[in-house]
Design a protein around this motif. Structure first.
Motif, PDB file in Angstrom:
ATOM      1  N   VAL A  34       0.862  -1.186   0.000  1.00  0.00           N
ATOM      2  CA  VAL A  34       0.000   0.000   0.000  1.00  0.00           C
ATOM      3  C   VAL A  34       0.890   1.225   0.000  1.00  0.00           C
ATOM      4  CG1 VAL A  34      -1.736   1.307   1.277  1.00  0.00           C
ATOM      5  CG2 VAL A  34      -1.802  -1.182   1.318  1.00  0.00           C
TER       6      VAL A  34
ATOM      7  N   GLU B 272       0.055   5.156  -0.034  1.00  0.00           N
ATOM      8  CA  GLU B 272      -0.951   6.210  -0.124  1.00  0.00           C
ATOM      9  C   GLU B 272      -0.545   7.425   0.689  1.00  0.00           C
ATOM     10  OE1 GLU B 272      -3.747   6.462  -1.707  1.00  0.00           O
ATOM     11  OE2 GLU B 272      -4.483   4.468  -2.204  1.00  0.00           O
TER      12      GLU B 272
ATOM     13  N   LYS C  18      -8.075   0.090   4.108  1.00  0.00           N
ATOM     14  CA  LYS C  18      -7.288  -0.412   2.977  1.00  0.00           C
ATOM     15  C   LYS C  18      -6.047  -1.150   3.491  1.00  0.00           C
ATOM     16  CE  LYS C  18      -5.794   1.257  -1.497  1.00  0.00           C
ATOM     17  NZ  LYS C  18      -5.621   2.372  -2.393  1.00  0.00           N
TER      18      LYS C  18
ATOM     19  N   ARG D 126     -14.387  -5.719   3.868  1.00  0.00           N
ATOM     20  CA  ARG D 126     -14.000  -4.334   3.658  1.00  0.00           C
ATOM     21  C   ARG D 126     -15.222  -3.490   3.333  1.00  0.00           C
ATOM     22  NH1 ARG D 126     -10.149  -1.719  -0.485  1.00  0.00           N
ATOM     23  NH2 ARG D 126     -10.129   0.313   0.466  1.00  0.00           N
TER      24      ARG D 126
ATOM     25  N   VAL E  43     -11.876   3.716  -2.860  1.00  0.00           N
ATOM     26  CA  VAL E  43     -11.741   2.521  -3.680  1.00  0.00           C
ATOM     27  C   VAL E  43     -11.283   2.874  -5.097  1.00  0.00           C
ATOM     28  CG1 VAL E  43     -13.000   0.560  -4.631  1.00  0.00           C
ATOM     29  CG2 VAL E  43     -13.500   1.335  -2.330  1.00  0.00           C
TER      30      VAL E  43
ATOM     31  N   ALA F 227      -6.111   8.024  -1.802  1.00  0.00           N
ATOM     32  CA  ALA F 227      -6.635   8.470  -0.513  1.00  0.00           C
ATOM     33  C   ALA F 227      -6.541   9.979  -0.343  1.00  0.00           C
ATOM     34  CB  ALA F 227      -5.890   7.770   0.618  1.00  0.00           C
TER      35      ALA F 227
END
Lengths: 341, 426, 291
Positions: free
Chosen positions: B225, B227, B242, C3, C258, C262
C-alpha cells in the motif's frame, strides 16, 4: 492626426495616474532602503490582485472566495514555463495568466449562473478542490515540495518597476472597465440580470469577459510572486487565507469602486508589516472586525468613508461618476430568479 | 474626481514610507567582499532569526526558541564570543513568522535590510526554510538552520545556506536498516510487505522516497500500500481499512504529531496490529503516550535527529542536557531544542574560527566546519557533496512496555535492544 | 466483503455527524434566508468549549453537550440582535450577510488563537480507544456515541418543529414572513430564536466532532462546506431529506478511496459541492427550499 481620448476618460484622472507612476518610478533612485523597496513591490502586486478581484466581486457583484486557485495556477504555470521550457520571465507570466484565465472560465462560466451567496460558496469549493488536486499533482507543481526557480542576482530589485507597471495597468483597466460603456453594462447586470438582457446587454459574454480578465490578471500576479520569491509551494499559493485576503482588501477598501481595493491592499500590507512584529495573529481578527463594521455602517468601505468626509468638508463639490449602490441591491432574490427561468 | 485623489494618496503614502529612517545600528562591516583580517570588528554581533511562534507550528517553534535562547545565554555568560582575541557580545533578534511562507521570506528581508543583522539563523519547517534561504542567498548572508530537512533545499547549489538536519530519506533508511537486520536474523518474514502511508508534505514525500528506494535496492520488501493523506486529516478509517485489507507485515507511516495521534487512535480501534509499526520521526513523544495510553504506543519505532539518551555516551550531548535541565527546571529536552542549540553553536564556532564578522570569511569557516557535536556520531560537518547539509546519523528508538524509549540503533549509540515482531500482535 | 461492511458502517456513522452539522446551517437559511458563514466558527467554538470543559472540569463531552448548546443558543441570539438584525431583510441581504458573518467567523477564529494558541488539541477521554464489534467490523465507541446523539438531536428537532407552537411558528415564518405578522407571530423573535437554535446545533456538532478528531482554530472550514453540500442536496424542511443527503455525502466520501488515491478523497466533498450547485441548485428532492 489628432489624438482624441474616448469621452469617458477624464484627463485629470489620466494625468494623476501618470504623475503617480513617474514619482514611484524615480523614487528608488532617491533612497537606499532595500526593505521599503521590496515592501512596495509586494504592495504593487497586492494592488493589482485586489483590483482584479474587484472586477468580479465589485463590478459584477459576484464575491469570490476562491481566487487563490487562479493565483496558484498562474504561478505554477509560469514557473513551469520558465523551468521546463526556458521561457523568459514576462512571457512566462503571460502564459500563466492566460492559463489561469482559461481555468477561471472553465469553472466560472457555468457557476456564474448562480447569484449572490451561492456563487461565493461554490468558489470556496473550487478553491479548495484546486488546492488539493494541485498539491497531489506532483509533476505540475512539485507537490508539497513546491518549485524552486533559479536565483537571478538583481531580479528582486528590478521587479519593483515591473510591479509598478502591473499595478498601474490594473488601475487603468479598473478605470476603463468602470467608466466605459462596458462598465455601464456591468452595472446593469449587477442590478438585475433579466432587465439587463431585456435591454440587449449580453450578460453571459460580458460576465465571461470579466471572469477571464480577473482570472488572468490574478494569474499574472501569481507568476510575479513566483519570480519574486523564487520558490512557490501549493499550500501557500492556493491557500484559503490568500483568497480571504483579497476579499478583505476589496470590501474594506471599497467594493465596486475603482481604486478602493488598491487602498485596501496598501493598508492590508502596511498593517500586516507593523502588526506582525508585536501582535502576529491579531491582524486577522482586526480585519474581521473591520469587515463587520464596513458591512454594517459603510458599504463602500474606506472609500465611502473618504467620500463622506469630502462631502462634509466641501458639500459644493460634485462627486460625479456612476453612483455606487450598496451591496444590498446587488443580489436578486434567488427564488424569483429561479421562477423566472 | 475620486480617482486622482486616491492615486495622489497612494503616492503620498509611498513617499512617506520611503522617508522612514532606517533603524540605528552599530557600525557594521561591509556585506560580502573580502575584507582584510584587520577589518574593524563590530561592537556587537546581531543575529537575526524567525520562528513560528504562533500559528500551526507554534509548539515546535517555541521549542526551537528555547534552544536558541539557551545558546545565547551561555555565550552572554561568557561575555560574548571571542572574535580575533576580543570578546564581542551577541544579540538575537527573533521575529514571529506565524508559519507563513511569504511572511518568513519578508521578515528575512527585513532582518537583513532594515535591522542589518550580521548573520541569520533558520526557522522551522521545510517550506519556510526553503523560502527564507532564497533571501539569504540573494543577499550573500550566512544562513544556518536546524529546521529544514528536505534535500531540495540543498540541491540548488546555494553557497550561503547550511543545514543541520539530515535528510528525511536517511531517516527512513535508518529505520529500514534496523528492520533489515531483524529480517536477516529471521525475526521478520522475507520478503516482507509494507503498508506505506505518508503525509503529503515535503517530509512525508522524502520519507516515502527513502523507504521505496531501500525496498527497491534490497529486494526483500514489497510495498503493498502506498498512499498519501492530507496534513491534519481527520478521518483515516477508510485508509486504514485499505491497510487492513492488505494484511501487510510492516506499517510505516510518516506524520506530524496530531496526525500520529489521530491515526494511531483509529489504528488501534479498528483492530489493526502489524508486526512492526513506525510513524517516522514520531513515536516516543510523551504527549502521544498521554493521549493514547501507554499500551497503545508500545513497540512503535521512530527515528529522530537526536535524543536525550545520547547524553550517556556523548559528552557534548551531556553538557547540553545538563544545561537545559538547569535552566528549565529539570525538564528533559527533545530534538527540537537540541538542534536549535547546536545551530547557534555552529554559527558561533564559525565566527570564532574566522576571527571576524566578515560574512564571506564566516561562510568559508562554516563550509569547512568540523565541530565536536551533540549530534549522533559526535561530529557536525556540512559536506559540500550534499549541498552543505549535514548527514549525521539518526537514532532509532522503540517504545518499550515500561514506558521507556531506548535507542536501539546505531550500535555505537544504543542504550537498549529492540523487539520485533510486536509480541502483542499474533 | 469485510471491507465493504467496514466502509459502509464508517459511512453511516459519519453521516450522523454530517447531518447534525448541516441542520443548523439549513435552518438559518430556510427561515432567515441568510447563509451563515459563521457556522464554521461556531462548530470550532463548540469543539473548543467541549474540550475546555473536559480539560478544566473533567466533564465528559457528552455530558457537557447540553450546557454548551445552551450557551451557544444565547450567543447566537446575541449575534442576531447585535449584528444580523441590522441587515436588510430577505434575499436582498444575500452577499452582505455572507460577508458580515464571515467577519464574525474571523473574529471568533482569532479569539480562539489568542485563548488557546494555534496548536492542535485532542479530547482525550478514557474510552477514546475502546472499540466494539458491529457485525464484522470493529467500531470505535466514540463514533457510535456520536451517531446515537446525532439521531437523538434529529428526532428532537423534528418533534420540536412539528409538535410545538414555536416549531410551527418557525416553519410558518420560513414559508411566509409577512402573513405571519398578520397572524400575530412576532417574526423578529422567531428570527432571533432560529438563529440561536442554528448556532446551538452548530456548536453541538462541533463538540461531537471534537470527540472524534483533533482540531485547531481552523476547524470548521471544511465542515461548513460539507454542511452546505448536505443542505443543497437534501433541501430543507424535512429531517429525512437532510439525513439522506448526509448519508449520500458520507458514502461518496468513504467509498471514494476505492477508486481514487486516498489523498484526493478530501477533495470529493468540494467537487460535489460545486457540481450540485451548478447542476441542481434546487436540491435532489427538487424542493422549492433553497431556490
Amino acid at each position: 492626426m489628432k489624438f482624441r481620448l474616448p469621452p469617458w476618460i477624464r484627463p485629470r484622472a489620466a494625468i494623476a495616474l501618470l504623475v503617480a507612476c513617474v514619482v514611484l518610478a524615480i523614487g528608488p533612485l532617491l533612497h537606499e532602503d532595500v526593505y521599503v523597496h521590496n515592501l512596495l513591490t509586494l504592495t504593487f502586486i497586492g494592488i493589482a490582485a485586489a483590483l482584479a478581484w474587484n472586477w468580479l466581486g465589485g463590478y459584477l457583484g459576484q464575491v469570490s472566495f476562491g481566487h487563490a486557485a487562479m493565483f496558484g495556477i498562474g504561478g505554477f504555470v509560469s514557473a513551469r514555463a520558465e523551468l521546463s521550457v526556458g521561457a523568459p520571465m514576462v512571457l512566462a507570466w503571460f502564459i500563466g495568466g492566460i492559463v489561469a484565465g482559461a481555468f477561471a472560465l472553465v469553472w466560472g462560466h457555468p457557476t456564474l449562473r448562480l447569484r449572490g451567496p451561492y456563487f461565493s460558496i461554490a468558489t470556496i469549493g473550487v478553491g479548495e478542490a484546486t488546492r488539493l488536486v494541485c498539491t497531489y499533482w506532483d509533476s505540475f507543481t512539485g507537490g508539497s515540495s513546491g518549485l524552486s526557480l533559479p536565483v537571478h542576482g538583481d531580479l528582486k530589485h528590478t521587479l519593483y518597476w515591473y510591479g509598478l507597471v502591473l499595478a498601474a495597468l490594473a488601475l487603468a483597466a479598473s478605470y476603463a472597465l468602470r467608466r466605459s460603456p462596458v462598465g455601464l453594462s456591468l452595472l446593469a447586470i449587477k442590478s438585475d440580470v433579466e432587465a439587463a438582457s431585456d435591454v440587449g446587454v449580453s450578460s453571459t459574454r460580458l460576465q465571461d469577459l470579466v471572469l477571464f480578465l480577473s482570472g488572468s490578471t490574478i494569474g499574472v500576479c501569481g507568476g510575479f510572486y513566483a519570480s519574486y520569491f523564487s520558490y512557490i509551494e501549493p499550500g501557500d499559493m492556493f491557500g484559503f487565507d490568500r483568497s480571504i485576503s483579497w476579499v478583505l482588501m476589496g470590501v474594506i477598501g471599497g467594493i465596486g469602486t475603482i481604486a478602493g481595493p488598491a487602498l485596501g491592499a496598501i493598508i492590508f500590507v502596511l498593517l500586516r508589516q507593523y502588526l506582525i512584529a508585536s501582535y502576529p495573529q491579531l491582524y486577522l481578527g482586526l480585519y474581521g472586525l473591520l469587515l463587520v463594521l464596513v458591512i454594517l455602517f459603510e458599504p463602500l468601505g474606506l472609500t465611502g468613508l473618504f467620500l463622506r468626509i469630502v462631502h462634509r468638508a466641501r458639500p459644493d463639490l460634485m462627486v460625479s461618476g456612476p453612483v455606487e449602490e450598496p451591496l444590498s441591491a446587488t443580489a436578486t432574490p434567488v427564488a424569483e430568479t429561479r421562477e423566472a427561468k | 474626481m475620486r480617482t486622482p485623489n486616491l492615486v495622489c494618496g497612494l503616492c503620498a503614502l509611498a513617499l512617506g514610507a520611503c522617508k522612514q529612517p532606517s533603524t540605528d545600528q552599530p557600525k557594521q562591516p561591509a556585506q560580502g567582499g573580502s575584507a582584510p583580517a584587520s577589518a574593524p570588528v563590530a561592537s556587537e554581533i546581531v543575529i537575526g532569526a524567525t520562528l513560528p511562534l504562533t500559528g500551526a507550528e507554534s509548539r515546535i517553534g517555541g521549542f526551537y526558541k528555547e534552544g536558541y535562547e539557551l545558546a545565547f545565554e551561555q555565550a552572554t555568560q561568557n561575555g560574548g564570543i571571542s572574535v580575533g582575541g576580543k570578546k564581542v557580545p551577541v544579540r538575537l533578534v527573533l521575529l514571529d513568522d506565524t508559519s507563513a511562507q511569504a511572511t518568513a521570506a519578508s521578515l528575512a528581508d527585513r532582518l537583513i535590510n532594515s535591522d542589518k543583522v550580521n548573520f541569520l539563523l533558520g526557522t522551522y519547517a521545510t517550506n519556510l526554510v526553503e523560502a527564507q534561504s532564497v533571501v539569504a542567498e540573494q543577499n550573500n548572508i550566512p544562513y544556518v538552520n536546524g529546521g529544514g530537512a528536505a534535500t531540495a533545499i540543498y540541491k540548488r547549489g546555494y553557497k550561503w545556506v547550511f543545514g543541520l538536519l539530515a535528510p528525511v530519506e536517511l531517516l527512513a533508511e535508518s529505520i529500514m536498516k534496523w528492520v533489515d537486520t531483524e529480517q536477516q536474523a529471521g525475526k521478520l518474514p522475507k520478503p516482507a510487505s509494507i503498508a506505506l502511508l505518508w503525509e503529503n508534505t515535503s517530509h512525508g514525500k522524502d520519507f516515502r522516497k527513502g523507504v521505496s528506494e531501500f525496498a527497491d535496492k534490497t529486494k526483500n520488501y514489497n510495498v503493498a500500500v502506498d498512499e498519501s493523506f492530507e496534513l491534519n486529516g481527520k478521518d483515516f478509517s477508510a485508509l486504514l481499512g485499505k491497510v487492513k485489507a492488505a494484511r501487510a507485515d510492516l506499517f510505516l507511516a510518516d506524520a506530524h504529531l496530531p496526525d500520529y495521534i489521530t491515526m494511531q487512535r483509529q489504528y488501534v480501534t479498528s483492530g489493526l496490529c502489524n508486526k512492526l509499526v513506525s510513524y517516522g520521526a514520531r513515536g516516543s513523544e510523551k504527549q502521544a503516550a498521554e493521549a493514547l495510553g501507554k499500551k497503545n504506543v508500545e513497540y512503535v519505532l521512530s527515528a529522530v535527529w537526536w535524543s536525550a539518551l545520547l547524553a550517556d555516551k556523548n559528552p557534548e550531548a551531556k553538557k547540553f542536557v545538563d544545561a537545559f535541565k538547569a535552566k528549565f527546571a529539570g525538564r528533559v529536552p527533545e530534538w527540537y531544542q537540541a538542534l536549535g542549540f547546536e545551530t547557534v553553536r555552529a554559527l558561533f564556532t564559525a565566527v570564532e574560527q574566522a576571527g571576524s564578522t566578515d560574512r564571506k570569511a564566516v561562510r568559508e569557516k562554516l563550509a569547512a566546519l568540523k565541530m565536536p557535536s551533540l549530534l549522533p556520531g559526535g561530529e557536525l560537518t556540512f559536506p559540500a557533496e550534499f549541498g552543505q547539509q549535514s548527514h549525521a546519523p539518526f537514532v532509532v528508538q522503540q517504545n518499550q512496555p515500561d514506558g521507556s524509549a531506548p535507542i536501539i540503533a546505531p550500535p555505537d549509540s544504543a542504550t537498549g535492544k529492540g523487539v520485533a515482531p510486536n509480541p502483542n500482535c499474533k | 466483503m469485510e471491507r465493504f461492511a467496514d466502509l459502509l458502517i464508517a459511512a453511516v456513522l459519519l453521516a450522523g455527524l454530517y447531518a447534525t452539522m448541516a441542520y443548523g446551517l439549513g435552518l438559518i437559511y430556510g427561515v432567515l434566508r441568510i447563509v451563515n458563514l459563521n457556522h464554521g466558527g461556531m462548530i470550532m467554538a463548540g469543539a473548543y468549549a467541549g474540550w475546555y470543559v473536559h480539560e478544566t472540569l473533567g466533564l465528559d463531552p457528552y455530558l457537557s453537550l447540553l450546557p454548551v448548546a445552551a450557551v451557544s443558543f444565547f450567543a447566537g441570539i446575541l449575534v442576531y440582535r447585535l449584528l444580523v438584525r441590522r441587515l436588510p431583510r430577505g434575499a436582498a441581504g444575500g452577499v452582505q450577510s455572507l460577508l458580515l458573518l464571515f467577519g464574525v467567523w474571523l473574529i471568533v477564529r482569532n479569539a480562539a488563537y489568542l485563548l488557546f494558541s494555534g496548536n492542535d488539541q485532542t479530547l482525550r477521554t478514557s474510552y477514546a480507544t475502546r472499540a466494539v464489534a458491529v457485525g464484522p467490523a470493529l467500531v470505535s465507541v466514540n463514533r457510535i456515541a456520536v451517531f446515537a446523539v446525532a439521531i437523538a438531536i434529529l428526532v428532537i428537532l423534528h418533534l420540536l418543529l412539528t409538535r410545538t407552537y414555536v416549531g410551527k411558528a418557525i416553519r410558518a415564518v420560513a414559508q411566509n414572513p409577512d402573513s405571519c405578522t398578520l397572524v400575530g407571530i412576532s417574526v423578529e423573535r422567531i428570527y432571533a430564536l432560529t438563529f440561536g437554535l442554528g448556532t446551538a446545533l452548530a456548536a453541538a456538532a462541533g463538540l461531537l466532532g471534537a470527540s472524534l478528531f483533533p482540531f485547531n482554530p481552523t476547524f470548521g472550514a471544511s465542515e461548513l462546506l460539507k454542511s452546505f453540500v448536505v443542505v443543497v442536496l437534501g433541501g430543507l424542511g424535512s429531517v429525512a431529506g437532510t439525513a439522506i443527503a448526509a448519508l449520500i455525502l458520507a458514502l461518496v466520501e468513504v467509498f471514494a478511496i476505492v477508486v481514487i488515491p486516498a489523498y484526493l478523497t478530501a477533495a470529493v466533498g468540494f467537487v460535489l459541492l460545486v457540481l450540485v450547485l451548478v447542476v441542481r441548485p434546487g436540491g435532489l428532492f427538487g424542493q422549492r427550499v433553497l431556490g
